[in-house]
Design a protein around this motif. Structure first.
Motif, mmCIF file in Angstrom:
data_model
loop_
_atom_site.group_PDB
_atom_site.id
_atom_site.type_symbol
_atom_site.label_atom_id
_atom_site.label_comp_id
_atom_site.label_asym_id
_atom_site.label_seq_id
_atom_site.Cartn_x
_atom_site.Cartn_y
_atom_site.Cartn_z
ATOM 1 N N ILE A 226 0.850 -1.199 0.000
ATOM 2 C CA ILE A 226 0.000 0.000 0.000
ATOM 3 C C ILE A 226 0.887 1.250 0.000
ATOM 4 N N GLU A 227 1.852 1.282 0.906
ATOM 5 C CA GLU A 227 2.753 2.435 0.958
ATOM 6 C C GLU A 227 4.033 2.114 0.195
ATOM 7 N N ASN A 228 4.520 3.122 -0.504
ATOM 8 C CA ASN A 228 5.780 2.954 -1.228
ATOM 9 C C ASN A 228 6.915 3.464 -0.337
ATOM 10 N N PHE A 229 7.404 2.559 0.503
ATOM 11 C CA PHE A 229 8.416 2.964 1.478
ATOM 12 C C PHE A 229 9.750 3.315 0.819
ATOM 13 N N PHE A 230 10.004 2.774 -0.370
ATOM 14 C CA PHE A 230 11.274 3.117 -1.047
ATOM 15 C C PHE A 230 11.339 4.622 -1.317
ATOM 16 N N LEU A 231 10.160 5.205 -1.620
ATOM 17 C CA LEU A 231 10.139 6.631 -1.937
ATOM 18 C C LEU A 231 9.882 7.488 -0.708
ATOM 19 N N THR A 232 9.453 6.870 0.390
ATOM 20 C CA THR A 232 9.136 7.663 1.588
ATOM 21 C C THR A 232 10.331 7.783 2.523
#
Ligand SMILES: O=C(O)CCC(=O)C(=O)O
Length: 283
Positions: A226-232
């Motif tokens: 759900i969340e794009n942690f690579f970009l966050t």
């Protein structure tokens, strides 16, 4: 219905399998509970939900684990990892890590399951979700509501596509849900764990206080998160996190080669000098 709270991992597995959810009492230590509350209180007052699902009187803080080590410790809580080890394939991922603070006057969320966007027929085993109470959860303050046993329902029994929201307007569906719904009344520091396909919703808050909670959710290693942690989360911060958290954030390879970075293991990208070979070789 059986016991509300359970102890051993086997107990929890059985309850999640049979009724779709299990409640872990004393999940947070008193220090974790106090710190989590304090940290959230210092961050609230910003983001309000944009729609009925997020909740217009609900504050959410996404990528919460990036905000403090204590939230990372909760993400990799031993009991949860044991449950993930049981229900999900090795190299499972964190799909979202959020705070959910339901303010007075909030209406109930639409009924949903957290794996609804995976177009695989029910019953399916895509994910495991948690809601961790930072305040006592009650019927009045928006305690999570679940439909026991809905994790075993077929598409037909579940009544259709929860992504469209249309089902919410069907009075027969609403009546069936109202008849089966259970409010998860649990003390602050407890955690409800449910299968990704268990129907549930955040409740109505008719109380005078905010209902604070954390929600960490985990998914199969081959599913989109759900969340794009690579970009966050910047890589220099990921580098400071535990090996388990790094893996949960996708810094792992799911065999034979899902998640590779231009032929390298993604953990190599945590070296500040790392350049993907495809760029390194470019003249
Ligand atoms: O806040 C809750 O109790 C549940 C929230 C939820 O299910 C969600 O946002 O997906």
């Amino acid at each position: 219905m059986g016991r509300q709270f359970c102890g051993s991992i086997d107990d929890m597995v059985q309850q999640v399998q049979e009724r779709g959810y299990a409640i872990l009492e004393n999940f947070l230590s008193s220090e974790q509970l106090a710190s989590a509350r304090q940290l959230l209180d210092g961050k609230m007052g910003g983001y309000q939900g944009r729609n009925n699902f997020e909740g217009s009187k609900t504050e959410r803080i996404y990528a919460l684990l990036s905000q403090h080590k204590i939230f990372q410790d909760i993400v990799e809580h031993q009991q949860l990892m044991a449950l993930c080890d049981h229900f999900l394939e090795p190299n499972y991922l964190l799909t979202t890590s959020q705070a959910i603070c339901i303010h007075p006057g909030e209406t109930p969320q639409p009924w949903h399951c957290d794996d609804a966007f995976y177009a695989i027929p029910r019953p399916r085993n895509m994910a495991l979700s948690t809601v961790i109470a930072l305040d006592d959860f009650t019927k009045e303050n928006g305690g999570t509501e679940v439909i026991p046993g809905s994790n075993t329902w077929s598409e037909a029994e579940a009544g259709g596509d929860y992504r469209t929201g249309e089902i919410e307007t069907d009075p027969q569906f609403a009546a069936r849900m109202a008849e089966k719904a259970v409010v998860v009344e649990m003390p602050a520091g407890a955690c409800v764990v449910f299968a990704g396909n268990t129907l549930h919703r955040g409740g109505r808050n008719t109380s005078a206080g905010v209902r604070r909670a954390l929600s960490n959710q985990y998914c199969q290693p081959w599913a989109r998160t759900i969340e794009n942690f690579f970009l966050t989360i910047p890589r220099h911060e990921v580098k400071t996190m535990s090996p388990k958290i790094q893996s949960l954030l996708g810094y792992s390879v799911h065999p034979p080669f899902m998640g590779q970075v231009s032929g390298s293991h993604p953990l190599k990208t945590l070296d500040p000098d790392f350049v993907p070979s495809v760029y390194r070789d470019r003249s």
